[in-house]
Enzyme design. Structure first.
Site, short mmCIF file in Angstrom:
data_model
loop_
_atom_site.label_atom_id
_atom_site.label_comp_id
_atom_site.label_asym_id
_atom_site.label_seq_id
_atom_site.Cartn_x
_atom_site.Cartn_y
_atom_site.Cartn_z
N SER A 1 0.84 -1.20 0.00
CA SER A 1 0.00 0.00 0.00
C SER A 1 0.88 1.25 0.00
O SER A 1 1.72 1.41 -0.87
CB SER A 1 -0.96 -0.05 1.19
OG SER A 1 -2.02 0.87 1.03
N GLU B 1 -9.17 -5.01 -4.80
CA GLU B 1 -8.55 -4.18 -3.78
C GLU B 1 -9.56 -3.37 -2.96
O GLU B 1 -9.55 -3.38 -1.73
CB GLU B 1 -7.56 -3.21 -4.44
CG GLU B 1 -6.40 -3.84 -5.19
CD GLU B 1 -5.16 -4.01 -4.35
OE1 GLU B 1 -5.23 -3.77 -3.13
OE2 GLU B 1 -4.11 -4.39 -4.91
N HIS C 1 -7.81 -5.57 -0.67
CA HIS C 1 -6.55 -4.89 -0.32
C HIS C 1 -5.97 -5.47 0.97
O HIS C 1 -6.66 -5.60 1.99
CB HIS C 1 -6.85 -3.40 -0.13
CG HIS C 1 -5.64 -2.53 0.02
ND1 HIS C 1 -4.70 -2.38 -0.97
CD2 HIS C 1 -5.23 -1.73 1.04
CE1 HIS C 1 -3.77 -1.53 -0.58
NE2 HIS C 1 -4.06 -1.13 0.65
#
Length: 484
Positions: free
Chosen positions: A188, A320, A415
């Site tokens: 991330s 995600e 995610h």
């Protein structure tokens, strides 16, 4: 058995052993960023006499308490809450509990939208990597306004990461690692940081490989937009927009101003000249380009070959944005008009984009989730991988497709879901509120963890390079692969 002691460039540290590994906790790689060092480039950690105990988790960078996602325990991703403490430019180091040297080193940079997180989060426990023969170093760095608002020096959070990587080169051998075989890995915002640094001339000679999980070079702002953010913070605080004035502001007071500018309508218009907000509203605080760290937008630098000598592995998750939109209920409550307005705040052609993702033919929340998955993560990550490949760099690409059973399977391959598999820490994300549900795929964890270990050791994760667009699919059937 003798106490585990390592000699660093600042002094000796004493770790703790257990479970076949040795841990050294909260080892400083730089001086505490206080006083004149606040909003300034990091300085080397001061030397100490004797042996410093490295047996307890240290403080994390100043940050606000993160919001919850109903029905999901995401604390394993964030780590301990901030509760004060200045000496947080530190590293968590885990190595095998045996004599040895020359092990590959993996340096992990946590995520958290550039405003939260820490290297000591339970999910980032390095025991499995150590048992696999890798020295794992998980670092903290400055966040939010302290790290990514150009108040004094620019890109202070990235400068922290560079300082940590220099420290690793200088100290890896003290922990059994090979300073000539260092891989930096992040997820991330940590992956965004790493991708950006691959476009920085200051990274030269610090790493051999990089793993970019759900990241790319597309999330930076111009210095002018960064300065507009600083001026907005200053207005909220009632102080001049200078480093000297900000140094007189308490950390908690600055966090409150940070929250104000991140609230809806609180920040200045941070869209670029094309009408895009590169963060898509996820964070007001991003690295900036146009300084010595990132002289040009990092994607341009990568395309020009800035990282051609560094092996790169890029991965994304197939769904995600489900992490943010499913558990929160947004995916079900969003109307067509709300979906267009939400994307329109950061994209000049929201209606056209969402139409391409089925708006009007499928639920608006699902169209928004699919569009944002591609716009925020998948497409720019693939572009980043192609730029590195086309510049002559060895490049591997993976897509994580194992779907969580949570929320009736709608959480999907969201995610961060690959992290428990990569770290082989399935237990910490399993259970009634865990990301993984009750029965995660252990064979997939073996495969994916092994791929990251192999890449860190040799540069080969076990599947072909990205030539011709090859993408390895990590899903319910371990080993399934093919271009997509």
């Amino acid at each position: 058995m003798a106490e585990p002691i390592a000699t660093t460039t600042s002094g000796r540290v004493r770790g703790i052993r257990g479970g076949g590994v040795v841990r050294f906790r909260a080892v400083p790689y730089a001086a505490a960023p206080t006083g004149d060092l606040r909003f300034a480039a990091p300085r080397p950690a001061p030397r100490w006499d004797g042996v410093r105990a490295a047996d307890r988790v240290g403080p994390v960078a100043p940050q606000q308490a993160a919001g919850e996602l109903p029905g999901l325990d995401v604390s394993v991703l964030r780590g301990p809450e901030w509760s004060g403490g200045d000496d947080y430019l530190t590293a968590e180091i885990t190595r095998p509990d045996q004599d040895g040297a020359g092990l590959p080193v993996l340096v992990f940079v946590h995520g958290g939208a550039f405003v939260s997180g820490g290297g000591a989060a339970p999910l980032y426990d390095g025991a499995a990597f150590a048992r696999s023969g890798v020295v794992l170093v998980a670092i903290n760095h400055r966040l939010g306004a302290e790290g990514f608002a150009p108040i004094g020096e620019t890109n202070v959070g990235l400068r922290d990461q560079l300082a940590a990587l220099r420290w690793v080169r200088e100290n890896a051998a003290a922990f059994g690692g090979d300073p000539g075989n260092v891989t930096v890995c992040g997820q991330s915002s940590g992956a965004m940081s790493i991708a950006d640094l691959l476009g920085s001339p200051l990274l030269d000679g610090l790493v051999d490989r990089a793993i970019v999980q759900s990241g790319h070079t597309g999330m930076t702002r111009s210095r002018d937009l960064g300065r507009a953010l600083v001026e907005s913070l200053a207005r909220h605080l009632g102080v001049p927009a200078t480093a000297e004035a900000f140094r007189q502001v308490g950390v908690r007071e600055l966090l409150a101003a940070q929250a104000a500018v991140m609230a809806p309508g609180g920040a200045p218009d941070l869209r670029d000249e094309h009408g895009h907000d590169p963060s898509f509203g996820l964070s007001a605080f991003l690295p900036v380009h146009g300084d010595d760290v990132l002289p040009v937008p990092p994607g341009e630098a990568v395309a020009a070959g800035s990282a051609a000598g560094i092996d790169v592995l890029v991965s994304t998750c197939r769904e995600e944005m489900a992490l943010y939109l499913v558990a929160s209920g947004v995916v079900d409550s969003t109307t067509d008009e709300q979906a267009v307005a939400a994307l329109g705040a950061s994209h000049p052609d929201a209606s056209g984009v969402l139409a391409a993702y089925g708006l009007g033919r499928r639920p608006a929340g699902e169209a928004l989730s699919a569009a944002l998955t591609d716009l925020v993560f998948r497409l720019p990550a693939r572009e980043f991988a192609a730029r590195h490949r086309d510049s002559g760099g060895r490049t591997h690409v993976a897509e994580f497709t194992w779907r969580s059973p949570r929320f009736g399977g709608r959480l999907g391959a969201c995610h961060g879901l690959e992290l428990p598999f990569v770290f082989h820490n399935l237990a910490v994300a399993t259970g009634p509120t865990g990301l993984l549900g009750e029965e995660p795929d252990r064979a997939l964890a073996d495969r994916l963890h092994g791929a990251w270990v192999s890449f860190a050791a040799t540069g080969d994760p076990g599947w072909p390079e990205h030539r011709g667009g090859h993408v390895f699919t990590a899903g319910p059937e371990p080993g399934a692969a093919g271009p997509r």
